[in-house]
Design an enzyme around this catalytic site. Structure first.
Site, short mmCIF file in Angstrom:
data_model
loop_
_atom_site.label_atom_id
_atom_site.label_comp_id
_atom_site.label_asym_id
_atom_site.label_seq_id
_atom_site.Cartn_x
_atom_site.Cartn_y
_atom_site.Cartn_z
CG HIS A 1 48.03 32.05 40.71
ND1 HIS A 1 48.00 32.50 39.42
CD2 HIS A 1 46.80 31.50 40.93
CE1 HIS A 1 46.81 32.24 38.89
NE2 HIS A 1 46.07 31.63 39.79
CD GLU A 2 45.36 29.48 43.81
OE1 GLU A 2 44.28 30.00 44.16
OE2 GLU A 2 45.52 28.96 42.70
CG HIS B 1 39.80 39.95 42.96
ND1 HIS B 1 39.53 39.29 41.77
CD2 HIS B 1 39.10 41.11 42.89
CE1 HIS B 1 38.72 40.03 41.03
NE2 HIS B 1 38.44 41.13 41.69
CG HIS C 1 42.59 33.65 42.81
ND1 HIS C 1 41.87 34.22 41.78
CD2 HIS C 1 43.26 32.59 42.25
CE1 HIS C 1 42.08 33.55 40.66
NE2 HIS C 1 42.93 32.56 40.92
#
Length: 679
Positions: free
Chosen positions: A469-470, A476, A473
């Site tokens: 998940h991280e 992105h 980020h």
């Protein structure tokens, strides 16, 4: 002389402008902040006083170029304050909070500056702007308007006072929470009490006690959320209860770290500010500039999901009681994870604890998280041992495109420590923009228990998912390629920012990825395929609890921020109980993922009236997973499309337009309902 030696005052000469952490000293921060704020005030004053008619170049571009020193020191300092705090950073952060709020207001509430922006906005159709520049003008005009640029002088003075006070209070909330979380760590002296805990977790708890300077025993540190990973395996019910009660008591014990008065004061002042800005309540002022647009739209989604989630949780509770037999006559919050794991094993023959030997941190990172990105986007990721990060435990990696083009630096800081706030997050240390010729450096922070030297770091299923998940980020932030600094990386609407990270979770159990990293850390044997199939078959088990605890927190956040300036709330516990009852989620066995006094997202972390963002973004995420499955999965063609049309645009276009460009339509909610067992 001091300024000449301050490394924060000039652009770094290290690769990708990585801050020169080895040269930065405590005394550099305060000086750099003071110089940075003064410098930007001069730059903005020059823009406002410019006698020439407003143009994009002499107004917006000049604003985008302003504040370089301030941006540089703020990125470095606030990363340190959250990941490696000290008494010095705590004090300085408290001092800076009202100063930075006032500095921000001095810009957004400058009438001459807003007049120039407003003049440009009124002439937008005459200016022949490219799409990114037009959107930049739209965002400036919207943000200044919502920030109070149109208020009269007296209203602006009142607004600035509110902003300064709120900045101080939310900073204090975070510091109180970190201190209380550390204080409430559970010290266990007798190892027999830790029956059910596997050796790696025991070693990490023993190491935590040693690092704290305790005389033997095991220290169970608390995560940011209400529960605890050990509750699924600890056989001693009394210790499970002790851990849960320690977690639930954060911020309510009286003394210096009690957060109850802060919750009341923060919500009261936010309501007053909202009224001053022309809104009914704080939730209305926040959602006005998110994709949701109104709190009513948020309430519609959360209200649609809550009844089914509560029903599923009740059914799960009955199953837990059945599995417990005569061991308990009521499922309490500290029992849920333990008996949920027992049901999972009985129904699906899945023991998540038995999966840990296959999730060794280094393999998960390099052969899982990095491998998925390399396959999907054609990048290569290699460690840079020659580059120094801000803490000895933080590691630096360079990301390069397949054609050799540099992408940026990624810093991974994975282990828990007392100086790090709870949870997991991503920061930007250097934000890409072609206007300023800036590269990109991003950071991921997690809070994984650190074993003694020589022992492997074995992750739980949840920790493995969090790492994927991280890194979503991080991707992105790494892939966004924009002209203007305002649009760099993850600078998108709050209720969209979680979407790319949630979508990246899909690769954790994707067959080609899983086969590449999930091998036993001792034998080298791959994780049995049938174990993976059973894990996937069990994916909806526990969603009643998981969805209910999340929705309880999201609806609690909304309730606090639907308070108006006329409402008087004096009792945090009573308000919380009433809000949960009205939401249909008042279940003592399923407490909110975050209760008010340790709800850092909403009272310190920028998710105020925005914690709904996770489920809002998950609608897009679940719909995106469906698209990848329909279009061949882990392919370069799919990765290039997702990167070019979503990750790569950063905040340079409306995010829902970017999603439609990628997907070909708006997202459907049905994949989310199916995923969470809410169909």
């Amino acid at each position: 002389m001091a300024s000449a030696r301050n490394p924060l005052l000039t652009e770094s000469t290290l690769p990708f402008h990585l801050p020169p952490f080895a040269e930065i000293r405590e005394e550099h921060y305060g000086e750099a902040f003071a110089i940075g704020m003064a410098e930007q005030r001069e730059e903005v004053a020059a823009i406002s006083a410019n006698p020439d008619a407003p143009t994009i170049e002499n107004t917006l571009v000049a604003l985008e170029r302003s504040g370089r020193v301030l941006d540089r020191v703020a990125s470095v300092f606030f990363n340190k304050a959250s990941s490696d705090s000290t008494a010095f950073t705590d004090d300085l952060e408290q001092d800076l909070a009202p100063l930075l709020a006032a500095h921000h207001d001095a810009i957004t509430l400058d009438p001459a500056l807003f007049a120039r922006i407003d003049d440009l906005w009124r002439r937008v159709d005459e200016l022949d702007l490219d799409a990114e520049t037009r959107y930049l003008l739209e965002r400036y005009h919207t943000e200044f308007t919502l920030a109070g640029a149109g208020l009269d002088a007296e209203q602006k003075r009142r607004l600035s006072a509110l902003n300064a006070e709120l900045a101080t209070l939310t900073t204090r909330f975070e510091k109180n929470l970190l201190a209380d979380t550390n204080d409430l760590a559970v010290h266990v002296l007798d190892v027999s009490e830790l029956d059910g805990v596997e050796e790696g977790q025991l070693a990490a708890a023993r190491e935590a006690a040693a690092e704290r300077g305790l005389d033997g025993g095991y220290l169970i540190t608390l995560p940011l959320f209400t529960g605890h990973p050990l509750l699924a395996s600890l056989t001693r019910r009394d210790l499970r209860e002790r851990i849960m009660k320690a977690s639930r008591s954060r911020g309510i014990r009286g003394g210096d770290h009690d957060n109850r008065d802060l919750v009341l004061e923060v919500t009261r002042l936010r309501a007053q500010r909202a009224r001053l800005l022309g809104f009914r309540d704080h939730a209305s002022s926040v959602t006005a500039d998110e994709t949701a647009r109104t709190p009513e739209a948020v309430a519609e989604l959360l209200g649609r999901l809550a009844p089914a989630a509560a029903r599923n949780a009740a059914a799960e509770n009955a199953a837990l009681l059945g599995a417990a037999g005569e061991e308990i006559d009521e499922v309490r919050s500290w029992d849920w994870a333990f008996y949920a794991e027992r049901v999972r094993q009985a129904r699906y023959d899945v023991d998540t604890a038995a999966m840990k030997p296959y999730f060794e941190l280094e393999r998960v990172l390099r052969d899982g998280v990095f491998h998925a990105a390399e396959r999907l986007y054609g990048v290569t990721i290699r460690e840079r041992d020659d580059l120094v990060a801000y803490h000895p435990a933080a590691r630096v990696f360079e990301v390069t495109d397949g054609d050799g083009t540099p992408v940026g630096l990624y810093i991974g800081d994975f282990y828990i420590r007392d100086s790090k706030r709870g949870g997991a997050w991503m920061n930007s240390l250097v934000s890409q923009s072609s206007l300023l010729d800036e590269p990109v450096v991003v950071v991921n922070n997690l809070n994984i228990g650190k074993p003694p030297a020589g022992m492997p770091t074995l992750l739980t299923v949840d920790e493995t998912e969090t790492l994927f998940h991280e890194f979503g980020h991080a991707l992105h932030g790494l892939f966004a390629r924009v002209r203007y600094p305002r649009f760099s990386g993850t600078n998108v609407f709050r209720d969209f920012v979680e979407f790319p990270s949630q979508a990246n979770e899909m690769w954790m159990l994707w067959p080609e990825v899983l086969a590449n990293y999930a091998v036993h850390h001792e034998t080298g044997e791959p994780m049995p395929g049938d174990l993976v199939e059973r894990l996937e078959a069990s994916s909806t088990w526990g969603q009643g609890f998981g969805t209910s605890e999340y929705l309880a927190a999201a609806m609690l956040d909304q309730a606090w921020h639907r308070i108006t300036a006329d409402d008087e709330v004096t009792d945090v516990a009573a308000f919380e109980a009433r809000a949960l009852a009205e939401a249909g989620l008042a279940d003592e066995a399923v407490p909110p993922r975050y209760a008010s006094t340790y709800f850092a997202h909403t009272f310190a972390g920028g998710y105020d009236a925005g914690y709904y963002s996770y489920i809002w973004s998950e609608v897009l995420d679940a719909d995106t997973v469906e698209w990848f499955r329909e279009n061949g999965g882990l392919t370069r063609e799919n990765g290039d499309r997702f990167r070019a049309r979503l990750l790569g645009v950063g905040g340079s276009k409306n995010p829902l337009e970017a999603y439609r460009d990628f997907r070909g339509r708006d997202a459907r909610i049905e994949p989310l309902l199916e995923r969470r067992g809410l169909s």
